[in-house]
Enzyme design. Structure first.
Site, PDB file in Angstrom:
ATOM      1  CG  ASN A 106      27.836  45.259  30.145  1.00 31.59           C
ATOM      2  OD1 ASN A 106      28.690  45.988  30.660  1.00 31.59           O
ATOM      3  ND2 ASN A 106      26.751  44.867  30.806  1.00 31.59           N
ATOM      4  CG  HIS A 108      25.459  42.185  34.706  1.00 26.30           C
ATOM      5  ND1 HIS A 108      25.155  43.483  35.098  1.00 26.30           N
ATOM      6  CD2 HIS A 108      24.690  41.370  35.476  1.00 26.30           C
ATOM      7  CE1 HIS A 108      24.246  43.432  36.055  1.00 26.30           C
ATOM      8  NE2 HIS A 108      23.935  42.174  36.295  1.00 26.30           N
ATOM      9  CG  ASP A 140      19.552  44.099  23.645  1.00 29.17           C
ATOM     10  OD1 ASP A 140      19.632  44.712  24.734  1.00 29.17           O
ATOM     11  OD2 ASP A 140      18.872  43.057  23.509  1.00 29.17           O
ATOM     12  CB  ALA A 141      17.500  48.882  22.563  1.00 27.39           C
ATOM     13  CG  ASP A 144      22.675  44.615  32.526  1.00 24.83           C
ATOM     14  OD1 ASP A 144      23.619  45.058  31.856  1.00 24.83           O
ATOM     15  OD2 ASP A 144      22.443  44.968  33.690  1.00 24.83           O
TER      16      ASP A 144
HETATM   17  C1  GAR Z   1      32.624  44.937  37.332  1.00 28.98           C
HETATM   18  O1  GAR Z   1      32.474  43.988  38.344  1.00 28.98           O
HETATM   19  C2  GAR Z   1      31.472  44.866  36.359  1.00 28.98           C
HETATM   20  O2  GAR Z   1      30.904  43.595  36.291  1.00 28.98           O
HETATM   21  C3  GAR Z   1      30.511  45.855  36.971  1.00 28.98           C
HETATM   22  O3  GAR Z   1      31.315  46.896  37.442  1.00 28.98           O
HETATM   23  C4  GAR Z   1      32.534  46.349  37.898  1.00 28.98           C
HETATM   24  C5  GAR Z   1      33.657  47.251  37.416  1.00 28.98           C
HETATM   25  O4  GAR Z   1      34.868  46.883  37.983  1.00 28.98           O
HETATM   26  N1  GAR Z   1      29.569  46.300  35.984  1.00 28.98           N
HETATM   27  C6  GAR Z   1      28.276  46.474  36.239  1.00 28.98           C
HETATM   28  O5  GAR Z   1      27.787  46.326  37.336  1.00 28.98           O
HETATM   29  C7  GAR Z   1      27.453  46.900  35.044  1.00 28.98           C
HETATM   30  N2  GAR Z   1      26.062  46.748  35.304  1.00 28.98           N
HETATM   31  P1  GAR Z   1      36.238  47.437  37.415  1.00 28.98           P
HETATM   32  O6  GAR Z   1      36.081  48.941  37.233  1.00 28.98           O
HETATM   33  O7  GAR Z   1      37.232  47.130  38.496  1.00 28.98           O
HETATM   34  O8  GAR Z   1      36.539  46.731  36.131  1.00 28.98           O
END
Ligand code: GAR
Length: 211
Positions: A106, A108, A140-141, A144
């Protein structure tokens, strides 16, 4: 290495992965893009590029475990070696974790373990930290909480709002996420409860200090 990319939104990270593959910087093949949202722009991009797509809508299932089991079945049908959550805004459950143990990464938008959850950039601004960034970690479960593979740091500047910080963080995501996928594909990172790096160079490549 075959990868399935799960995305809920814009898909800029998906695009960064595909572009890195195109220029030979990421030894992967995107075999499918799977979304929980029928109108995710990431699906349009995948269609333009001729990448298989699937949508697994939560509302089509009785409860979260049923949706998660369907998601796991769908993703497994493409036989990916790695599952990449690139802006996938739902928590994957027990079926996904069991099926793809140590094979889900993932990205983040914060330096975990600070600011987990759906609003990494907003929460960093609210807290007044001077440095934030992005984290690529194994899923994991928890939310984040999985083992951290790579991090990039960016400054939080006076006058930043959620949007400007998110943009700065995303520029790092677009560099870091394809790089981590490439390192995994080339066996430079071995995944597990405690991921290991094949060399100091591989470990160094997973840390970026930007700005
Ligand atoms: C990204 O910045 C990613 O880090 C975040 O969503 C965005 C998606 O952008 N993810 C989270 O916040 C997960 N908790 P994208 O659709 O342009 O790749």
């Amino acid at each position: 290495m075959k990868i399935a990319v799960l995305a809920s939104g814009r898909g800029s990270n998906l695009r960064a992965i595909v572009e890195a593959i195109d220029r030979g910087a990421c030894a992967a093949e995107v075999v499918a893009v799977v979304s929980d949202k029928a109108d995710a722009a990431a699906l349009d991009f995948a269609n333009e590029r001729g990448i298989a797509t699937a949508v697994v809508l939560p509302k089509a299932y009785a409860d979260r475990p049923a949706w998660d089991a369907a998601l796991a079945e769908t993703v497994a049908s493409y036989s990916p070696g790695l599952v990449v959550l690139a802006g996938f805004m739902r928590i994957v459950g027990a079926s996904m974790i069991a099926r793809f143990a140590h094979r889900i990464v993932n990205v983040h938008p914060a330096l975990l373990p600070s600011f987990p959850g759906a609003h990494g950039a907003r929460d960093a601004i609210a807290k007044g930290v001077r440095i934030s960034g992005c984290t690529v970690h194994l899923v994991d479960a928890g939310v984040d909480t999985g083992p951290i593979l790579a991090q990039a740091a960016v400054p939080v500047l006076p006058g930043d709002d959620e949007g400007s910080l998110q943009s700065r963080i995303q520029r790092c995501e677009h560099a870091l996420l394809p790089r981590v996928i490439d390192l995994i594909a080339r066996g430079e990172i071995t995944l597990g409860d405690r991921p290991t790096f094949a060399s100091e160079a591989a470990a160094a490549a997973t840390v970026m200090l930007a700005g």
